[in-house]
Structure formats: structure tokens, C-alpha cells
Enzyme design. Structure first.
Site, PDB file in Angstrom:
ATOM      1  N   LYS A 185      -2.931  -9.890  11.998  1.00  0.00           N
ATOM      2  CA  LYS A 185      -3.620  -8.618  12.172  1.00  0.00           C
ATOM      3  C   LYS A 185      -4.247  -8.243  10.834  1.00  0.00           C
ATOM      4  O   LYS A 185      -3.570  -7.822   9.908  1.00  0.00           O
ATOM      5  CB  LYS A 185      -2.657  -7.502  12.594  1.00  0.00           C
ATOM      6  CG  LYS A 185      -3.420  -6.256  13.024  1.00  0.00           C
ATOM      7  CD  LYS A 185      -2.703  -4.967  12.751  1.00  0.00           C
ATOM      8  CE  LYS A 185      -2.872  -4.441  11.371  1.00  0.00           C
ATOM      9  NZ  LYS A 185      -4.231  -4.030  10.986  1.00  0.00           N
ATOM     10  N   GLU A 188      -7.788  -3.047   9.653  1.00  0.00           N
ATOM     11  CA  GLU A 188      -8.739  -2.579  10.673  1.00  0.00           C
ATOM     12  C   GLU A 188     -10.117  -2.291  10.090  1.00  0.00           C
ATOM     13  O   GLU A 188     -11.094  -2.254  10.828  1.00  0.00           O
ATOM     14  CB  GLU A 188      -8.189  -1.346  11.403  1.00  0.00           C
ATOM     15  CG  GLU A 188      -7.757  -0.181  10.535  1.00  0.00           C
ATOM     16  CD  GLU A 188      -6.292  -0.301  10.079  1.00  0.00           C
ATOM     17  OE1 GLU A 188      -5.873  -1.410   9.666  1.00  0.00           O
ATOM     18  OE2 GLU A 188      -5.602   0.726  10.102  1.00  0.00           O
ATOM     19  N   GLY A 238       0.267  -5.331   1.603  1.00  0.00           N
ATOM     20  CA  GLY A 238      -0.323  -4.000   1.710  1.00  0.00           C
ATOM     21  C   GLY A 238       0.428  -3.027   0.831  1.00  0.00           C
ATOM     22  O   GLY A 238       1.086  -3.420  -0.139  1.00  0.00           O
ATOM     23  N   GLY A 239       0.362  -1.753   1.173  1.00  0.00           N
ATOM     24  CA  GLY A 239       0.960  -0.716   0.344  1.00  0.00           C
ATOM     25  C   GLY A 239       2.468  -0.586   0.572  1.00  0.00           C
ATOM     26  O   GLY A 239       3.010  -1.056   1.576  1.00  0.00           O
ATOM     27  N   GLY A 243       4.641  -1.171   3.966  1.00  0.00           N
ATOM     28  CA  GLY A 243       5.568  -2.299   3.815  1.00  0.00           C
ATOM     29  C   GLY A 243       7.001  -1.893   4.127  1.00  0.00           C
ATOM     30  O   GLY A 243       7.757  -2.654   4.739  1.00  0.00           O
ATOM     31  N   GLU A 260       4.347  -8.388   0.161  1.00  0.00           N
ATOM     32  CA  GLU A 260       3.553  -8.371  -1.081  1.00  0.00           C
ATOM     33  C   GLU A 260       2.988  -6.964  -1.176  1.00  0.00           C
ATOM     34  O   GLU A 260       2.063  -6.618  -0.434  1.00  0.00           O
ATOM     35  CB  GLU A 260       2.410  -9.390  -1.012  1.00  0.00           C
ATOM     36  CG  GLU A 260       2.855 -10.831  -1.021  1.00  0.00           C
ATOM     37  CD  GLU A 260       3.432 -11.269  -2.360  1.00  0.00           C
ATOM     38  OE1 GLU A 260       3.194 -10.597  -3.379  1.00  0.00           O
ATOM     39  OE2 GLU A 260       4.145 -12.279  -2.366  1.00  0.00           O
ATOM     40  N   CYS A 299      -4.429  -5.448  -6.433  1.00  0.00           N
ATOM     41  CA  CYS A 299      -2.999  -5.137  -6.568  1.00  0.00           C
ATOM     42  C   CYS A 299      -2.523  -5.372  -7.996  1.00  0.00           C
ATOM     43  O   CYS A 299      -1.635  -4.682  -8.485  1.00  0.00           O
ATOM     44  CB  CYS A 299      -2.188  -5.956  -5.585  1.00  0.00           C
ATOM     45  SG  CYS A 299      -2.519  -7.718  -5.691  1.00  0.00           S
ATOM     46  N   GLU A 402       0.335   3.986  -7.890  1.00  0.00           N
ATOM     47  CA  GLU A 402      -0.808   3.077  -7.775  1.00  0.00           C
ATOM     48  C   GLU A 402      -2.038   3.872  -7.299  1.00  0.00           C
ATOM     49  O   GLU A 402      -2.031   4.420  -6.202  1.00  0.00           O
ATOM     50  CB  GLU A 402      -0.467   1.975  -6.765  1.00  0.00           C
ATOM     51  CG  GLU A 402      -1.538   0.908  -6.668  1.00  0.00           C
ATOM     52  CD  GLU A 402      -1.211  -0.118  -5.581  1.00  0.00           C
ATOM     53  OE1 GLU A 402      -0.802   0.277  -4.480  1.00  0.00           O
ATOM     54  OE2 GLU A 402      -1.396  -1.322  -5.849  1.00  0.00           O
TER      55      GLU A 402
END
Ligand code: NAD
Length: 508
Positions: A185, A188, A238-239, A243, A260, A299, A402
């Protein structure tokens, strides 16, 4: 060849070897972040689409003798190499698609595609060169004991928008090399190159049902994949917030999980690195690159400059002077060095961080605003100027969290211990760099940094053959390198008794 209009006609969900629309018939427009205009339409899948895709991957994994998990390693490696060749063939189209979708420059888009092809080649070579198993000395001539690796099963992969195809390839290439089937996936908002890659896997000859994709949102498609009882492994990039949800959902089924996540990466500059004009120029140039490439939406961005106090004023003045000259614009325009942010939402987040930093006492050296519109920079695009915030300290939100945008904070230190303490003072631990002319200090500091990647006198390079991942809340597990393949494997011990006899433990 990549043709997004073709996908618009046949759907962007691939399950059971067929392209389809979403079960619910919903679609989503994909926007060009340089001017906010739609330039593609994809299927907006939901939970039912996720279920169909998992069913397809399950069937392909559990199939008979000829199924993908039991395909000889040499054939799997050959397929991965064919995919690398197709990526090279379609480099221009894919690079352009990535540039338009994610807002990066065309050159960055092309480099991404090269790196994707490298990942496929690397994992092909890695599995092809492996011994089929490790024979263990069982201490008896009547026992044959061997440890082998097998694919985990059905892998769910969830990827972010900043490096859409690159992040996907770090999962797909090792998963296929190891013999798994998968459902991916993509984000989006940037699904297009991942859809195209599935097309290339099919073209390369991957059996139906092995590679599946569901385009759609995280809270429906992603969440369903993470909790699905027929999924054996979830690999997420992702974030931190998403996560954590994925890890929680996957824990219910005791699935293997790889995460990650984000980073808040220190770039530590000692004064001795700036002692010569050449050294100073290199350290400033690389600090600029560390913080602002892809508008800081990386990242491992070097978003925290931690510079020795004695050189701070000169370093920051030169950095701000060069940052102001970065040419912002549509990534596909010649001469543009930095594209827009990926979305209005992302720009609003960056603006809120800059406002909070200024309220907390940071000093703005450059940027801190949207640029004036120009022919290369439509007013409707999500542009934001490269921003340098001086006089920052570790209590500020902008230093701790972040930002994921073109914002560089500056802190200072006086001693080596202080530099290390600052660089490690983060809940993350993805990457960091140290700049120094002193080889002993370089080794000492690199050894003490609690980050998954440490650069000495460099920033950003990675190698497919070296593991990538984070300490602390930057994640769980590793991608790339041998450990990146091991994530997609189960280890099995096969113990064969060549001379079976009763053990007589029980009298009988
Ligand atoms: P995000 O967490 O918002 O989304 C990532 C993916 O997760 C998307 O596909 C999204 O749809 C999906 N998702 C969202 N909520 C979900 C849920 N509840 N369940 C399942 N899936 C869900 O991240 P983003 O904004 O797309 O990407 C930026 C983040 O990615 C940054 O934090 C960045 O540091 C991180 N990142 C990390 C690495 C790395 O190698 N460590 C690489 C690239 C990006």
C-alpha cells in the site's frame, strides 16, 4: 512503458493477477504539488480491496510445487535482474512520474530510479551467491543437521510519500528474493510509480498473485493489512505516530514487524574541519545539502546543525547566504534545485514549527516564508523557502521533533563531550554526521553516536549492501544489506536421524 492514463482506464489495484477498480468504486485525484492541479486518477481502495489482495497473495504463497516460494533461487534472481533492466529502460518516464508526484527535481527522480534498480540487482546477487543452508555438526555420524532459510509468507508493505519507489524497492526486492508474496500500500498521495513497478514485475514474468497493490488511505487499507490474520509480516516506513499504530495492530496476530520511522538527525561540525578555506567550503556545502535536498523531506535530513561555537557566526552567515540562493521551482523545470513541499498540509506543519521556534526565541537567518510566485513557482504550489534558525536549544520543539521540511536549526558546543551529548539527545536515532580533520576524534565521536548510520566528513550516502535503520524510536529492524534480506525469512533447523532407534526413556 509507463502510462498512467492506461492505469486510469484499467484501475490501479492489482490482485489475483488482474488490474481493477476499487470494490466501492471510489477514486482519488493525484495532485502536482508544484501547482496543486490534478494530473492522474487512482482507485481509492478500502478494507475489502485489502482483503482481496491478501487472499491473492495467500493463494500464491500456499500454491503447489511450482509456486513462487519454491521457485529455484537462480530463477528468482534472474527475475529480479530483469526488473532492474526494465527500470533502466523506463528510467526517464519513471523519473518524471516521481518528480511530478512527490515534487522532487527531475534529476532526483532519475537518481531514485537508478537506486531502485540497484536494490533489485543487489538482492538478486545476494541470494544467488548464498549457500543453500548451514550444516551443523550434531556430534554424531548418524545425524544430518542443517539450518535453512525460508520465506516468511504474505508480507504487507506500507510506504511513505517522500521516496515512494525507493522505499518500496527496499521491501519488494528482498521479499521477492526470499520467495515471499506481498501486498503493498503506497502513500495515498504518491502511488503512481509503485503502480508502475507492479506492471514491470508482471512484465518480467512474476507469477499471478505474487505481487499485489492496493491504492488507498492508511487508516483503512493500511490498518486492515496490519491486522489481517493472513498476513505474516508487516514492513512499514513512515512517521512515528502511524508506525506505532501499525505495531499495535500487528501485535494482535504476533506478526513479524519491521518499522522504518522518523529521524532528527544531527550534523556535528568541529572547528578543525573549517580550518582551511576548502574544508570550510565543503562543510558548508554539505550542511546545505544535508538539510535542504528534497526540501528537507528526507528521513535522514541533517536538520540539526551542531557547530563548534568558535566558528558558528562565520558558518551560519555563509550557510544562510547560500540557502537564500537555492533556486525553488517546479521540479521538472531546468535549473531548479529544490521543488515544493508535497502538500498544503505538510507546508502548514512546517509553518507552525517555524512560528513556534520564533516564539521560543530562535533567530531567523533566512527563509521563514513562502517565496514570491514566479513562472517556475506558481502561487498555487506548496513552496517554502529554505530556512535557517540560529540560537536554538534542545528544549525547543523545532529541535526535538521531526519537521520534515526545509528548516535547519543551529545549536553550538564547546567540547567534544558536549557535542556528543547534544547529538544523542533525541528520541530518534536514524542518522548523524561528524565533520572533523582529526581522524582520532572522528572515530571516537562516530563510536559514541547512537544512530543507525554515522557519516564521517560526508552526509547522505547509503549503500544497498550496508544496513539502513534506526536506533531508539527511529524503528525496529533493518533494510538493505544481509539483515534487510533476513527480515523476510524464517530460520528452520532440519534434523535428520540417519539411523533411527528407540530411545527407551520410558520402560514401555
Ligand atoms: P505517514 O506515517 O503519514 O504515512 C506512511 C504510510 O502509512 C502511508 O502509506 C500512510 O497511508 C500509512 N498509514 C497512515 N496511517 C496508518 C495506519 N493507521 N495504519 C496503517 N498505515 C497507515 O508518513 P508520511 O508522512 O507518508 O512519510 C513521512 C515519514 O516517513 C517521516 O516521519 C519520515 O521520517 C518517515 N520515513 C522514514 C524512512 C526511514 O528509512 N526510516 C524513510 C522515508 C520516510
Amino acid at each position: 512503458m509507463v502510462d498512467s492514463t492506461e492505469h486510469e482506464a484499467r484501475g490501479t489495484i492489482h490482485a489475483g493477477g488482474e488490474w481493477r477498480e476499487a470494490v466501492g468504486g471510489a477514486t482519488r485525484e493525484i495532485l502536482d504539488p508544484a501547482d496543486a492541479t490534478p494530473f492522474a486518477v487512482v482507485a481509492e481502495g478500502g478494507e475489502k480491496d485489502a482483503d482481496l489482495a491478501v487472499e491473492s497473495a495467500r493463494r500464491a504463497f500456499d500454491g503447489g510445487q511450482g509456486a513462487w516460494p519454491r521457485t529455484p533461487v537462480a530463477e528468482r534472481a534472474a527475475l529480479l535482474r530483469r526488473v532492474a533492466g526494465l527500470l533502466a529502460r523506463d528510467r526517464e518516464e519513471l523519473g518524471l512520474l516521481e518528480s511530478r508526484d512527490a515534487g522532487k527535481t527531475l534529476e532526483e527522480g532519475r537518481v531514485d530510479i537508478d537506486c531502485v534498480a540497484d536494490a533489485f540487482r543487489y538482492f538478486a546477487d545476494l541470494v544467488a551467491a548464498e549457500a543453500p543452508g548451514r550444516v551443523v555438526d550434531a556430534g554424531s555420524p548418524d545425524v544430518h543437521s542443517v539450518v535453512v532459510h525460508e520465506p516468511v509468507g504474505v508480507c504487507a508493505m506500507i510506504t511513505p510519500w517522500n521516496y515512494p519507489l525507493l522505499q518500496a524497492s527496499w521491501k519488494i526486492a528482498p521479499a521477492l528474493a526470499a520467495g515471499n508474496t506481498f501486498v503493498i500500500k503506497p502513500s495515498e498521495i504518491t502511488p503512481l510509480t509503485t503502480v508502475a513497478l507492479i506492471g514491470l514485475l508482471v512484465e518480467a514474468g512474476l507469477p499471478a498473485g505474487v505481487a499485489n497493490i492496493v491504492t488507498g488511505p492508511g487508516h483503512t487499507v493500511g490498518a486492515r493489512l496490519a491486522e489481517h490474520p493472513d498476513v505474516d509480516l508487516v514492513s512499514f516506513t513512515g512517521g512515528l505516530a502511524s508506525g506505532t499504530k501499525v505495531a499495535r495492530a500487528a501485535a494482535g496476530g504476533v506478526k513479524k514487524v519491521a518499522l522504518e520511522l522518523g529521524g532528527k538527525n544531527p550534523n556535528v561540525v568541529f572547528a578543525d574541519a573549517c580550518a582551511t578555506d576548502e574544508g570550510f567550503d565543503t562543510a558548508v556545502d554539505q550542511a546545505l545539502n544535508a538539510a535542504f535536498i528534497h526540501s528537507g523531506q528526507v528521513c535522514s535530513a541533517g536538520a540539526r546543525l551542531i557547530v563548534e561555537e568558535s566558528v558558528r557566526d562565520r558558518f551560519v552567515a555563509e550557510l544562510a547566504r547560500r540557502a537564500e540562493r537555492i533556486r525553488l521551482g517546479r521540479g521538472t523545470e531546468a535549473g531548479v534545485e529544490c521543488g515544493p513541499l508535497v502538500s498544503e498540509q505538510q507546508r502548514a506543519k512546517v509553518e507552525a514549527y517555524v512560528a513556534s521556534a520564533l516564539a521560543e526565541g530562535a533567530v531567523l537567518r533566512c527563509g521563514g516564508r513562502r517565496p514570491d510566485p514566479s513562472p517556475q513557482r506558481p502561487a498555487t504550489g506548496y513552496f517554502y523557502e529554505p530556512t535557517v534558525l540560529d540560537r536554538c536549544h534542545r528544549e525547543m520543539r523545532v529541535v526535538r521533533e521531526e519537521v520534515f521540511g526545509p528548516v535547519l536549526t543551529v545549536e553550538t558546543f564547546r567540547t567534544e563531550d558536549e557535542a556528543v551529548a547534544l547529538a544523542n539527545d533525541t528520541e530518534y536515532g536514524l542518522a548523524g554526521a561528524v565533520w572533523t580533520a582529526d581522524a582520532g576524534r572522528a572515530r571516537r565521536v562516530a563510536g559514541r553516536l547512537r544512530h543507525g548510520t554515522v557519516w564521517i566528513n560526508d552526509f547522505h550516502p547509503y549503500l544497498p549492501q550496508a544496513e539502513w535503520g534506526g536506533f531508539g524510536r527511529s524503528g525496529v529492524g533493518r533494510e538493505l544489506g544481509p539483515a534487510g534480506l533476513a527480515e523476510y525469512r524464517e530460520t528452520k533447523h532440519v534434523y535428520q536421524n540417519l539411523a533411527p532407534a528407540p530411545v527407551r526413556w520410558f520402560a514401555g
